[in-house]
Design a protein around this motif. Structure first.
Motif, mmCIF file in Angstrom:
data_model
loop_
_atom_site.group_PDB
_atom_site.id
_atom_site.type_symbol
_atom_site.label_atom_id
_atom_site.label_comp_id
_atom_site.label_asym_id
_atom_site.label_seq_id
_atom_site.Cartn_x
_atom_site.Cartn_y
_atom_site.Cartn_z
ATOM 1 N N ALA A 198 5.660 6.811 7.747
ATOM 2 C CA ALA A 198 5.252 6.303 9.056
ATOM 3 C C ALA A 198 3.743 6.091 9.055
ATOM 4 C CB ALA A 198 5.645 7.283 10.164
ATOM 5 N N ILE A 199 3.285 5.209 9.931
ATOM 6 C CA ILE A 199 1.857 4.951 10.081
ATOM 7 C C ILE A 199 1.491 5.124 11.554
ATOM 8 C CG2 ILE A 199 1.953 2.455 10.507
ATOM 9 C CD1 ILE A 199 -0.435 4.083 8.011
ATOM 10 N N THR A 200 0.344 5.779 11.806
ATOM 11 C CA THR A 200 -0.132 5.990 13.180
ATOM 12 C C THR A 200 -1.373 5.148 13.423
ATOM 13 O OG1 THR A 200 0.776 8.225 13.312
ATOM 14 C CG2 THR A 200 -1.012 7.678 14.827
ATOM 15 N N HIS A 201 -1.279 4.325 14.446
ATOM 16 C CA HIS A 201 -2.348 3.385 14.803
ATOM 17 C C HIS A 201 -3.150 3.912 15.982
ATOM 18 C CE1 HIS A 201 -4.092 -0.605 15.920
ATOM 19 N NE2 HIS A 201 -3.949 -0.134 17.145
ATOM 20 N N PHE A 248 -6.730 4.884 6.670
ATOM 21 C CA PHE A 248 -7.886 4.021 6.885
ATOM 22 C C PHE A 248 -8.595 4.456 8.167
ATOM 23 C CE2 PHE A 248 -4.559 1.572 4.776
ATOM 24 C CZ PHE A 248 -5.232 0.985 3.698
ATOM 25 N N GLY A 249 -9.866 4.866 8.061
ATOM 26 C CA GLY A 249 -10.630 5.240 9.236
ATOM 27 C C GLY A 249 -10.986 4.025 10.075
ATOM 28 N N MET A 250 -11.641 4.255 11.205
ATOM 29 C CA MET A 250 -11.999 3.171 12.118
ATOM 30 C C MET A 250 -12.817 2.091 11.401
ATOM 31 S SD MET A 250 -11.103 3.025 15.346
ATOM 32 C CE MET A 250 -10.257 4.042 16.574
ATOM 33 N N HIS A 251 -12.385 0.850 11.536
ATOM 34 C CA HIS A 251 -13.077 -0.285 10.933
ATOM 35 C C HIS A 251 -12.765 -1.534 11.756
ATOM 36 C CE1 HIS A 251 -9.067 -0.237 9.132
ATOM 37 N NE2 HIS A 251 -9.209 -1.530 8.910
ATOM 38 N N PRO A 252 -13.594 -2.572 11.666
ATOM 39 C CA PRO A 252 -13.436 -3.735 12.548
ATOM 40 C C PRO A 252 -12.653 -4.875 11.931
ATOM 41 C CG PRO A 252 -15.573 -3.831 11.495
ATOM 42 C CD PRO A 252 -14.900 -2.575 10.980
ATOM 43 N N HIS A 253 -12.046 -5.693 12.806
ATOM 44 C CA HIS A 253 -11.453 -6.975 12.443
ATOM 45 C C HIS A 253 -11.693 -7.947 13.592
ATOM 46 C CE1 HIS A 253 -9.223 -5.834 8.826
ATOM 47 N NE2 HIS A 253 -8.861 -4.720 9.452
ATOM 48 N N ASP A 290 0.825 -1.216 0.000
ATOM 49 C CA ASP A 290 0.000 0.000 0.000
ATOM 50 C C ASP A 290 0.857 1.263 0.000
ATOM 51 O OD1 ASP A 290 -2.241 -1.625 0.228
ATOM 52 O OD2 ASP A 290 -2.416 -1.358 2.402
ATOM 53 N N VAL A 291 0.474 2.202 -0.845
ATOM 54 C CA VAL A 291 1.028 3.560 -0.792
ATOM 55 C C VAL A 291 -0.106 4.489 -0.378
ATOM 56 C CG1 VAL A 291 2.098 5.437 -2.081
ATOM 57 C CG2 VAL A 291 2.790 3.073 -2.521
ATOM 58 N N ILE A 292 0.086 5.195 0.748
ATOM 59 C CA ILE A 292 -0.945 6.044 1.341
ATOM 60 C C ILE A 292 -0.509 7.503 1.221
ATOM 61 C CG2 ILE A 292 -2.264 6.541 3.439
ATOM 62 C CD1 ILE A 292 -1.448 3.688 4.397
ATOM 63 N N HIS A 297 -10.066 -0.315 14.610
ATOM 64 C CA HIS A 297 -8.801 0.427 14.542
ATOM 65 C C HIS A 297 -8.766 1.336 13.328
ATOM 66 C CE1 HIS A 297 -6.271 -1.772 11.370
ATOM 67 N NE2 HIS A 297 -7.470 -2.311 11.307
ATOM 68 N N SER A 298 -7.869 2.315 13.389
ATOM 69 C CA SER A 298 -7.567 3.176 12.244
ATOM 70 C C SER A 298 -6.064 3.177 12.021
ATOM 71 C CB SER A 298 -8.062 4.610 12.485
ATOM 72 O OG SER A 298 -7.365 5.213 13.564
ATOM 73 N N GLU A 299 -5.657 3.388 10.758
ATOM 74 C CA GLU A 299 -4.238 3.471 10.391
ATOM 75 C C GLU A 299 -4.083 4.691 9.487
ATOM 76 O OE1 GLU A 299 -2.175 1.355 11.773
ATOM 77 O OE2 GLU A 299 -3.658 -0.078 12.533
ATOM 78 N N TYR A 300 -3.387 5.720 9.998
ATOM 79 C CA TYR A 300 -3.291 6.981 9.259
ATOM 80 C C TYR A 300 -1.844 7.365 8.977
ATOM 81 C CZ TYR A 300 -7.911 8.985 8.587
ATOM 82 O OH TYR A 300 -9.156 9.253 8.114
#
Length: 244
Positions: A82-85, A64-69, A56-58, A111-114
């Protein structure tokens, strides 16, 4: 994963980078080694318990906004930026280039990953099925200096007892990383009942005598060892897995 009919069971199965599934939506440019989201092919559903390798290139300031797993071991390997969780259990952290985070989704987590940086972030997302369902959700991150991976495989995330320095996952699998200078060769033992999937994140690599280009994948089955040779300076991801 279902093999193509012409594949020799004792040969590596190659996944050229240009043949991966591709998704693009503004802020996200993503390449999928296996079936994912709207892309589906019965021959590419995963490899053993390895379910996802997304490249992935962001875009800067997006994510990625809040979503479930649930019931999935999710490993994020940061190559650039960098990615912020942030998650529903109160965990929050920033993982920078060269380092790794893991999230055990377990009984369920949001979770979200920005990418809060001023530049693009490139990550590999790797999903592995857990050995059993129902674990408590958890998240962790750790620094893995590239100098420690120079010329050798270093365990980054693992559920195997021998990989004591790796981030823990609930899976009979180990994600290794290595940086190999051009011309270096190594023989990696797999052991009885094991198989491997590997991707050169940069550079070209020879796997058992066949060239694997940058971002392409090689699945190795029915082999005691894997012979690797760096054809260029190479950054390697190597996943050790139980055989089907």
């Amino acid at each position: 994963m279902t093999e193509a009919p012409a594949l020799n069971a004792h040969s590596p199965l190659f996944r050229p980078a240009k043949e991966r599934f591709h998704s693009q939506r503004g802020w996200l440019d993503s390449w999928h080694s296996f079936s994912f989201a709207g892309h589906h092919h019965p021959d590419w559903m995963g490899f053993g318990p390895l379910r996802v390798i997304n490249d992935d290139v962001i875009a800067a300031g997006k994510g990625f906004g809040m979503h479930p797993h649930r019931d999935m071991e999710i490993i994020t390997y940061v190559r650039r930026g960098a990615i912020t969780h942030k998650d529903s259990r109160g965990n929050k952290g920033r993982t920078t280039a060269g380092n790794v985070q893991v999230m055990s989704a377990g009984t369920g987590i949001m979770h979200s990953e920005y990418n809060h940086e001023d530049e693009e972030t490139n990550i590999f997302q790797i999903w592995i099925m857990p050995t059993q369902r129902g674990h408590a959700p958890r998240w962790d991150t750790r620094r893995f200096p590239k100098m420690d991976r120079a010329g050798t495989l270093v365990a980054l995330a693992s559920g195997r007892e021998a990989a004591v320095e790796a981030l823990h996952i609930h899976a009979d699998a180990t994600l290794y990383g290595a940086t190999l200078p051009a011309g270096q060769s190594m023989s990696v033992p797999l052991g009885t009942g094991r198989q491997a999937y590997l991707v050169p994140a940069s550079g070209r690599l020879s796997v058992d005598g066949t060239t694997v280009e940058t971002r392409s994948g090689a699945a190795v089955r029915h082999a005691d060892t894997v012979s690797l040779a760096a054809l260029e300076d190479c950054e390697l991801l190597f996943v050790d897995l139980p055989a089907d």
